[in-house]
Design an enzyme around this catalytic site. Structure first.
Site, PDB file in Angstrom:
ATOM      1  CG  HIS A 124       1.846  -2.145  -3.953  1.00  0.00           C
ATOM      2  ND1 HIS A 124       1.119  -2.218  -2.558  1.00  0.00           N
ATOM      3  CD2 HIS A 124       0.589  -2.290  -4.686  1.00  0.00           C
ATOM      4  CE1 HIS A 124      -0.173  -2.545  -2.781  1.00  0.00           C
ATOM      5  NE2 HIS A 124      -0.478  -2.070  -3.996  1.00  0.00           N
TER       6      HIS A 124
ATOM      7  CG  ASP B  62      -7.331   1.383  -4.347  1.00  0.00           C
ATOM      8  OD1 ASP B  62      -7.270   0.516  -3.350  1.00  0.00           O
ATOM      9  OD2 ASP B  62      -6.747   2.063  -5.249  1.00  0.00           O
TER      10      ASP B  62
ATOM     11  CD  GLN C 238      -6.602  -0.416   0.095  1.00  0.00           C
ATOM     12  OE1 GLN C 238      -6.326  -0.431   1.368  1.00  0.00           O
ATOM     13  NE2 GLN C 238      -6.629   0.546  -0.674  1.00  0.00           N
TER      14      GLN C 238
ATOM     15  CG  ASN D 240      -2.412   0.429   0.623  1.00  0.00           C
ATOM     16  OD1 ASN D 240      -2.441   1.743   0.222  1.00  0.00           O
ATOM     17  ND2 ASN D 240      -3.234  -0.135   0.884  1.00  0.00           N
ATOM     18  NE  ARG D 241      -2.308   4.898  -3.804  1.00  0.00           N
ATOM     19  CZ  ARG D 241      -2.943   3.740  -3.935  1.00  0.00           C
ATOM     20  NH1 ARG D 241      -3.731   2.808  -2.997  1.00  0.00           N
ATOM     21  NH2 ARG D 241      -3.333   3.240  -5.286  1.00  0.00           N
TER      22      ARG D 241
ATOM     23  CD  GLU E   7      -4.225  -5.014  -2.310  1.00  0.00           C
ATOM     24  OE1 GLU E   7      -3.278  -4.431  -2.120  1.00  0.00           O
ATOM     25  OE2 GLU E   7      -5.113  -4.394  -2.944  1.00  0.00           O
TER      26      GLU E   7
ATOM     27  CG  HIS F 268      -1.850  -6.596  -5.136  1.00  0.00           C
ATOM     28  ND1 HIS F 268      -2.767  -6.445  -6.184  1.00  0.00           N
ATOM     29  CD2 HIS F 268      -1.839  -5.408  -4.858  1.00  0.00           C
ATOM     30  CE1 HIS F 268      -3.117  -5.294  -6.392  1.00  0.00           C
ATOM     31  NE2 HIS F 268      -2.366  -4.736  -5.542  1.00  0.00           N
ATOM     32  CB  SER F 269      -4.732 -12.836  -5.869  1.00  0.00           C
ATOM     33  OG  SER F 269      -3.708 -14.039  -6.190  1.00  0.00           O
ATOM     34  CE1 TYR F 270      -6.411  -6.003  -9.758  1.00  0.00           C
ATOM     35  CE2 TYR F 270      -4.316  -6.966  -9.418  1.00  0.00           C
ATOM     36  CZ  TYR F 270      -5.024  -5.704  -9.619  1.00  0.00           C
ATOM     37  OH  TYR F 270      -4.445  -4.526  -9.622  1.00  0.00           O
TER      38      TYR F 270
END
Length: 349
Positions: free
Chosen positions: A111, A249, A286, A85-86, A314, A183-185
């Site tokens: 990330h 998000d 997330q 993340n940020r 996440e 981070h799987s979609y």
């Protein structure tokens, strides 16, 4: 249960990368590669037991390293770090010293930076007794601007209960922020359609409010009466148009479990009957609704990967925690061990 190993491709530096496929007695399969510790596919059952691949990804290493992927950089299936993340403006202070990181998601750090853990080749050990593999990576002092030499391991194992279990561990020789995540979609239709019809429940009564660059303001806001209320099941698409910034998000504050493994999220895809439950020891998750997927990448079935074709859950500590003293601590000290467990459990009904 068995583990199949095959060559997945070579990096631009000529390093050969492997693909490991885990299978249980029920036929469920998970494929992972030691490039980025990436999950490339998950074959999960529907209500009739039919297996479909429910994560976005590519059939070879080139899909994760080519120019188009590097430009859009969606982090498909990867372990991200040193800080998932940020971090605001790519800066944080620790023990009286300020550190500067890449602002690769301008104006912020995202990330792990320009070359995060998703773009390195990890060491690997097969663990047949766990039906799993353990990936290890030694991140040197100063890598991407972070202090301390960090030794990281991530173990993927597949159980007979159709659980993909992720176990993380890290140690350091200097104080450093650590926030690892996966981070799987996911798309429980098997990419037959977008994810807006998936029903989502989150065990979270609050979320971290963010500014226009997705950095937390510090406020933990109650979800009641907002499009962020998934305390009971809602489809992802039901209220997504009410969310500023083009979709979800956001970090959700999970109900406190004091580090115990607890249910964080449940996703139900009504047509296939596929169900995914997410358990974690982490304080947050997330939820990302694939807002920036733009059709420039091509999926495993040859179709463009467009907006809303996948969602992420996440599990993590909160974004920008190094600059947010009221958030749970993410600084790992020498002598401490970072541990995290996250489980993705699949079923059909």
């Amino acid at each position: 249960m068995h583990i199949k190993r095959e060559t997945f491709g070579k990096t631009k530096d000529g390093i050969e990368v492997q693909l490991y496929t885990l299978q249980n007695e029920k036929g469920m399969q998970v494929s992972v590669t030691n490039y980025g510790a990436i999950v490339t596919s998950v074959l999960a059952p529907d209500k009739d037991g039919k297996l479909e691949d429910v994560v976005l990804g590519f059939p070879s290493l080139d899909g994760y390293t080519n120019e188009a992927y590097q430009k859009s950089h969606p982090y498909f299936g990867a372990v991200v770090g040193r800080y998932g993340n940020r971090i605001a403006k790519g800066k944080f202070a620790l023990n009286g010293k300020e550190y500067s990181l890449a602002t690769n998601n301008a104006p912020n750090h995202l990330h792990g930076g320009n070359i995060g853990f998703d773009q390195v080749v990890w060491g690997v050990e097969e663990l047949p007794e766990q039906n799993g593999v353990q990936f290890t990576y030694l991140s040197p002092d100063g890598e991407e601007g972070y202090p301390g030499t960090l030794l990281v391991s991530v173990t993927y194992s597949l159980t007979e209960e159709n659980e993909l279990v992720l176990t993380y561990k890290a140690t350091t020789d200097q104080a450093t922020p650590v926030n690892l995540t996966h981070h799987s979609y996911f798309n429980l239709t098997g990419e037959a359609e977008d994810i807006l019809g998936h029903g989502l429940t989150l065990n979270a009564d609050q979320y971290t409010v963010v500014n226009d660059t997705l950095i937390p303001t510090g406020e933990l806001r109650n979800v009641t009466g907002t499009p962020f209320d998934f305390t009971t099941a809602h489809s992802i698409g039901e209220r997504i148009s009410q969310v500023e910034g083009g979709g979800y998000d956001h970090n959700f504050v999970l109900r406190k479990t004091e580090g115990a493994l607890a249910l964080a999220a449940t996703v139900v895809e009504p047509q296939s009957g596929r169900i995914m439950e997410v358990f974690t020891t982490e304080p947050g998750v997330q939820f990302y609704s694939g807002n920036f997927l733009d059709g420039t990448l091509t999926g495993k079935k040859g179709q463009p990967i467009t907006k809303r074709m996948g969602f992420c859950l996440e599990t993590q500590h909160f974004p920008d925690s190094p600059n947010q003293p009221t958030f749970p601590n993410t600084v790992l000290e020498p002598g401490q061990v970072y541990r995290q467990t996250t489980v993705y459990k699949f079923s059909g009904k």
